[in-house]
Motif scaffolding. Structure first.
Motif, PDB file in Angstrom:
ATOM      1  N   UNK A 360      17.924  23.441 -74.963  1.00  0.00           N
ATOM      2  CA  UNK A 360      16.756  23.223 -75.827  1.00  0.00           C
ATOM      3  C   UNK A 360      15.870  22.102 -75.299  1.00  0.00           C
ATOM      4  N   UNK A 361      16.486  21.089 -74.685  1.00  0.00           N
ATOM      5  CA  UNK A 361      15.683  20.000 -74.119  1.00  0.00           C
ATOM      6  C   UNK A 361      14.783  20.514 -73.001  1.00  0.00           C
ATOM      7  N   UNK A 362      15.346  21.302 -72.090  1.00  0.00           N
ATOM      8  CA  UNK A 362      14.552  21.801 -70.971  1.00  0.00           C
ATOM      9  C   UNK A 362      13.505  22.813 -71.428  1.00  0.00           C
ATOM     10  N   UNK A 363      13.727  23.435 -72.557  1.00  0.00           N
ATOM     11  CA  UNK A 363      12.758  24.390 -73.090  1.00  0.00           C
ATOM     12  C   UNK A 363      11.654  23.714 -73.897  1.00  0.00           C
ATOM     13  N   UNK A 364      12.037  22.730 -74.751  1.00  0.00           N
ATOM     14  CA  UNK A 364      11.096  22.216 -75.745  1.00  0.00           C
ATOM     15  C   UNK A 364      10.746  20.745 -75.581  1.00  0.00           C
ATOM     16  N   UNK A 368      14.399  17.436 -78.579  1.00  0.00           N
ATOM     17  CA  UNK A 368      15.487  18.388 -78.837  1.00  0.00           C
ATOM     18  C   UNK A 368      16.730  18.064 -78.018  1.00  0.00           C
ATOM     19  N   UNK A 369      16.861  16.804 -77.599  1.00  0.00           N
ATOM     20  CA  UNK A 369      18.053  16.386 -76.870  1.00  0.00           C
ATOM     21  C   UNK A 369      19.246  16.337 -77.822  1.00  0.00           C
ATOM     22  N   UNK A 370      20.365  16.907 -77.419  1.00  0.00           N
ATOM     23  CA  UNK A 370      21.561  16.983 -78.251  1.00  0.00           C
ATOM     24  C   UNK A 370      22.561  15.905 -77.845  1.00  0.00           C
ATOM     25  N   UNK A 371      23.417  15.492 -78.782  1.00  0.00           N
ATOM     26  CA  UNK A 371      24.467  14.524 -78.428  1.00  0.00           C
ATOM     27  C   UNK A 371      25.409  15.108 -77.380  1.00  0.00           C
ATOM     28  N   UNK A 372      25.751  14.298 -76.395  1.00  0.00           N
ATOM     29  CA  UNK A 372      26.601  14.767 -75.304  1.00  0.00           C
ATOM     30  C   UNK A 372      27.317  13.574 -74.697  1.00  0.00           C
ATOM     31  N   UNK A 373      28.591  13.748 -74.373  1.00  0.00           N
ATOM     32  CA  UNK A 373      29.378  12.698 -73.718  1.00  0.00           C
ATOM     33  C   UNK A 373      29.907  13.239 -72.403  1.00  0.00           C
ATOM     34  N   UNK A 410      23.165  12.178 -71.418  1.00  0.00           N
ATOM     35  CA  UNK A 410      24.341  11.811 -72.209  1.00  0.00           C
ATOM     36  C   UNK A 410      23.903  10.797 -73.249  1.00  0.00           C
ATOM     37  N   UNK A 411      24.069  11.152 -74.495  1.00  0.00           N
ATOM     38  CA  UNK A 411      23.580  10.305 -75.579  1.00  0.00           C
ATOM     39  C   UNK A 411      24.556  10.335 -76.739  1.00  0.00           C
ATOM     40  N   UNK A 412      24.658   9.185 -77.420  1.00  0.00           N
ATOM     41  CA  UNK A 412      25.526   9.106 -78.592  1.00  0.00           C
ATOM     42  C   UNK A 412      24.916   9.868 -79.757  1.00  0.00           C
ATOM     43  N   UNK A 413      25.730  10.141 -80.762  1.00  0.00           N
ATOM     44  CA  UNK A 413      25.305  10.976 -81.888  1.00  0.00           C
ATOM     45  C   UNK A 413      25.042  10.122 -83.117  1.00  0.00           C
ATOM     46  N   UNK A 414      24.019  10.526 -83.871  1.00  0.00           N
ATOM     47  CA  UNK A 414      23.694   9.913 -85.157  1.00  0.00           C
ATOM     48  C   UNK A 414      23.683  11.034 -86.194  1.00  0.00           C
ATOM     49  N   UNK A 415      24.404  10.838 -87.288  1.00  0.00           N
ATOM     50  CA  UNK A 415      24.508  11.880 -88.305  1.00  0.00           C
ATOM     51  C   UNK A 415      23.251  11.914 -89.160  1.00  0.00           C
ATOM     52  N   UNK A 425      18.772   9.388 -78.220  1.00  0.00           N
ATOM     53  CA  UNK A 425      17.570   9.459 -77.397  1.00  0.00           C
ATOM     54  C   UNK A 425      16.471  10.242 -78.104  1.00  0.00           C
ATOM     55  N   UNK A 426      16.852  11.264 -78.869  1.00  0.00           N
ATOM     56  CA  UNK A 426      15.861  12.016 -79.634  1.00  0.00           C
ATOM     57  C   UNK A 426      15.243  11.137 -80.722  1.00  0.00           C
ATOM     58  N   UNK A 427      16.041  10.248 -81.317  1.00  0.00           N
ATOM     59  CA  UNK A 427      15.513   9.330 -82.319  1.00  0.00           C
ATOM     60  C   UNK A 427      14.561   8.332 -81.667  1.00  0.00           C
ATOM     61  N   UNK A 428      14.911   7.829 -80.494  1.00  0.00           N
ATOM     62  CA  UNK A 428      14.018   6.922 -79.778  1.00  0.00           C
ATOM     63  C   UNK A 428      12.688   7.593 -79.476  1.00  0.00           C
ATOM     64  N   UNK A 429      12.751   8.850 -79.065  1.00  0.00           N
ATOM     65  CA  UNK A 429      11.513   9.569 -78.774  1.00  0.00           C
ATOM     66  C   UNK A 429      10.669   9.733 -80.039  1.00  0.00           C
ATOM     67  N   UNK A 430      11.325   9.967 -81.181  1.00  0.00           N
ATOM     68  CA  UNK A 430      10.595  10.098 -82.438  1.00  0.00           C
ATOM     69  C   UNK A 430       9.962   8.774 -82.855  1.00  0.00           C
ATOM     70  N   UNK A 431      10.672   7.658 -82.639  1.00  0.00           N
ATOM     71  CA  UNK A 431      10.114   6.338 -82.929  1.00  0.00           C
ATOM     72  C   UNK A 431       8.906   6.062 -82.063  1.00  0.00           C
ATOM     73  N   UNK A 432       8.994   6.437 -80.799  1.00  0.00           N
ATOM     74  CA  UNK A 432       7.859   6.249 -79.899  1.00  0.00           C
ATOM     75  C   UNK A 432       6.644   7.041 -80.376  1.00  0.00           C
ATOM     76  N   UNK A 433       6.846   8.275 -80.802  1.00  0.00           N
ATOM     77  CA  UNK A 433       5.733   9.095 -81.276  1.00  0.00           C
ATOM     78  C   UNK A 433       5.127   8.533 -82.562  1.00  0.00           C
TER      79      UNK A 433
END
Length: 484
Positions: A360-364, A368-373, A410-415, A425-433
Motif C-alpha cells: 500500500x505504501x508503494x501504491x499510495x 499508508x505505511x504499515x507497522x513492520x519489524x 520498519x516502524x513501530x505500531x501505534x494502536x 512513520x505514518x503518524x509523523x507524515x500526518x503531523x507534517x501535513x
C-alpha cells in the motif's frame, strides 16, 4: 590426586565463524560505494580475480546496439578504422582533435588561442579553493607589515567553517604580544573583507556587519538585530512593535530585510564535497506490476582468471609452491564471488519481502505505511534477524514514491481507537501535513494536533506529538507563528 596428561575424544556441537562467513557478513553491511572499493581492492590483491571484459563485435554500427550494450561498451574513437591507404577523402574524416595535446608546450603549429571549450589546467586541481584561500588572496592585495600580516593569518586560522571567529581579542594579544587596540583593528580589517559578515564572533555580529556594509546602521533592521534578535524568533511582530514604538508592518518589513541576509557567510565558500546517495535497488511499476531491479551500474563483474587456471594445469612450468599459492587464491576468489552473489540475492529477497508487506505504501504513499519489524521480514525470507538488519543498513531503494533507506520501512505500531494498528512513520507524515496546512497566524499547538489525530481515530499523547515534531525538525508553535 595425581596430575597427568591424557588424550580424550569428545563430540560437541559448536558454531564456528569460518573465514567465508566472516567475509559474507562484512560484504552484507557495506553500502554501494564501499562495495565498489572492496571489489577493486580484492582484484588488486588476488591475481585469480579479474573483471569480465565485454567485447562488442558490432561497434561500427551503433544503431544495432541495445541501450544496455551502449552503456557497457567503451567509448573508443573508431575514426581510424575508416582510414585506408592514402585516399584524401578518407583522411578528411579523421577527427584530429582527438590526437592533439593542448598541454604540450614543446609542440605547436601556430601561436593560436585555444578554443573556448578547451579544458583548463585549473579543472584538474584536486582541492577546490575554500574560504581561507579566498581571504588570503584578498590580504595579498593589501600592504601589511610583517607583524600585521602575522596577526591576520592568526585570525584567518581561527575561523570555523561558518566563517565565524572562534578565538578572542585576548587570544590575539597573547599570540602576538600586541595591544587590544591593535588586535581589534586587525580583526576589523579582516571583517571588512568579502564575504560580508566574515570573522564575526556570533550570528548577531555577522548580521550587523552585513547591514553596516549596506549602510543601514541607522535603520530599524539594525536596531532589531542588535537589541531584539531573540524575540524575532517568535515572529510576534505586534509585541515587538509595542516595545520600540513602531508599527507591526514596519517591524515585518525590517524582518524581511534581515531574512535576506546570509547568517553563515562561510557556507558559500565551503569546499566540502557532497556525497550523493546512489540507490542499491530500483522499484519500477510497469503495466500495473512492480518490478525489482538491482543497481549493478559501476560494479565490476568478477570471474576466475582463465589464464591462471590454465597455468595451474601445466605441471611442467609450475613449482609446487607456486601451484599451491594459486590454488589457494583461486579458492579465496571463488568464495569472494559467492559472497558478492549472496549479498545481491539477499538484498533482492529483502526488497521482495518489503514489497509484499508495504504494498500500500508503494501504491499510495507514506500515509499508508504499515507497522513492520525486522523479525517479520526475517521469517518471511528465512534469514536471521541480525542478517536482515545488516542488509537494510545504509542501503537505499528508488521507488515511485521517492528515494528511501530500507530501514525506513520498519516502524513501530501505534494502536487506534478501533483496535487497528498504524505505523509511527505514518503518524509523523500526518503531523507534517497538518502543520503544512495550518494558518500562519494561528499555528497548531501540540495539544491541538493530538486532538485532531484523536478525531481521525489515532490516539497520540501531546508528548508523543512533541517528540515526533522534534524528529521531523519542525519548530514549536511559538516559532511558527507569524502575526500580521
Amino acid at each position: 590426586m595425581s596430575l597427568e596428561l591424557r588424550q580424550q575424544v569428545k563430540l560437541t556441537q559448536k558454531l564456528v565463524m569460518t573465514q567465508q562467513l566472516r567475509q559474507a557478513i562484512k560484504l552484507l553491511q557495506l553500502n554501494r560505494l564501499e562495495l565498489t572499493n572492496a571489489l577493486h581492492e580484492e582484484m588488486a590483491q588476488n591475481p585469480m580475480l579479474e573483471e569480465v571484459v565485454v567485447v562488442q563485435d558490432n561497434i561500427s554500427n551503433p544503431e544495432s546496439l541495445s541501450a544496455e550494450e551502449v552503456h557497457g561498451a567503451a567509448a573508443e574513437p573508431v575514426a581510424t578504422s575508416q582510414v585506408s591507404g592514402d585516399d584524401p577523402k578518407n583522411v578528411a574524416e579523421v577527427d584530429w582533435e582527438n590526437y592533439s595535446n593542448n598541454f604540450d608546450s614543446d609542440f605547436s603549429f601556430a601561436k593560436e588561442a585555444p578554443p573556448a571549450d578547451a579544458p583548463s589546467q585549473f579543472d584538474f586541481i584536486s582541492a577546490a579553493p575554500g574560504l581561507l584561500s579566498f581571504l588570503q588572496w584578498q590580504l595579498s592585495h593589501i600592504k601589511l607589515d610583517e607583524k600585521d600580516q602575522d596577526l591576520a593569518i592568526f585570525i584567518l586560522g581561527s575561523l570555523n567553517g561558518y566563517g565565524f571567529f572562534e578565538a578572542s581579542i585576548e587570544d590575539i594579544c597573547d599570540y602576538a604580544g600586541c595591544s587590544h587596540e591593535e588586535a581589534k583593528g586587525m580583526l576589523r580589517l579582516v571583517q571588512s573583507l568579502d564575504p560580508p559578515g566574515v570573522a564575526a564572533r556570533d550570528l548577531r555580529e555577522s548580521l550587523m556587519l552585513q547591514l553596516e556594509r549596506e549602510g543601514m546602521e541607522e535603520d530599524l533592521a539594525y536596531m532589531l538585530v542588535a537589541e531584539h534578535l531573540d524575540e524575532l524568533q517568535t515572529h510576534n511582530f505586534t509585541k515587538i512593535a509595542a516595545k520600540i514604538d513602531y508599527t507591526a508592518r514596519e517591524v515585518r518589513n525590517a524582518f524581511a530585510v534581515i531574512t535576506s541576509l546570509t547568517p553563515y557567510p562561510g557556507n558559500k565558500y565551503s569546499n566540502e564535497q557532497t556525497n550523493y546517495v546512489v540507490p542499491d535497488v530500483y522499484l519500477y511499476k510497469l503495466d500495473g506490476e512492480f518490478i525489482i531491479q538491482l543497481n549493478n551500474d559501476g560494479l565490476p563483474r568478477l570471474q576466475i582468471s582463465t589464464e591462471y587456471q590454465e597455468l595451474i594445469k601445466n605441471k611442467e612450468k609450475m613449482t609446487v609452491a607456486s601451484k599451491g599459492y594459486l590454488t589457494e587464491q583461486k579458492r579465496h576468489a571463488q568464495n569472494f564471488i559467492n559472497s558478492v552473489h549472496y549479498r545481491q540475492n539477499s538484498i533482492y529477497k529483502v526488497m521482495r519481502s518489503l514489497l509484499k508487506f508495504q504494498h500500500d505504501f508503494f501504491e499510495k504513499g507514506p500515509g499508508h505505511l504499515k507497522p513492520l519489524v525486522l523479525n517479520d521480514v526475517a521469517q518471511d525470507i528465512g534469514l536471521h534477524e541480525s542478517t536482515v538488519s545488516r542488509i537494510t543498513s545504509n542501503k537505499y531503494v528508488h521507488t515511485p514514491q521517492g528515494l528511501y533507506e530500507l530501514k525506513y520501512f520498519f516502524s513501530s505500531a501505534v494502536s487506534t481507537t478501533d483496535g487497528n494498528l498504524v505505523a509511527s512513520e505514518a503518524i509523523k507524515n500526518r503531523i507534517r501535513l497538518l502543520i503544512q496546512q495550518e494558518s500562519p497566524e494561528k499555528p497548531l499547538s501540540d495539544n491541538s494536533i493530538s486532538e485532531l489525530l484523536k478525531k481521525e481515530g489515532v490516539k497520540v499523547a501531546r508528548r508523543t506529538v512533541a517528540k515526533y515534531r522534534d524528529q521531523l525538525k519542525i519548530l514549536p508553535v511559538k516559532h511558527r507563528r507569524k502575526s500580521r
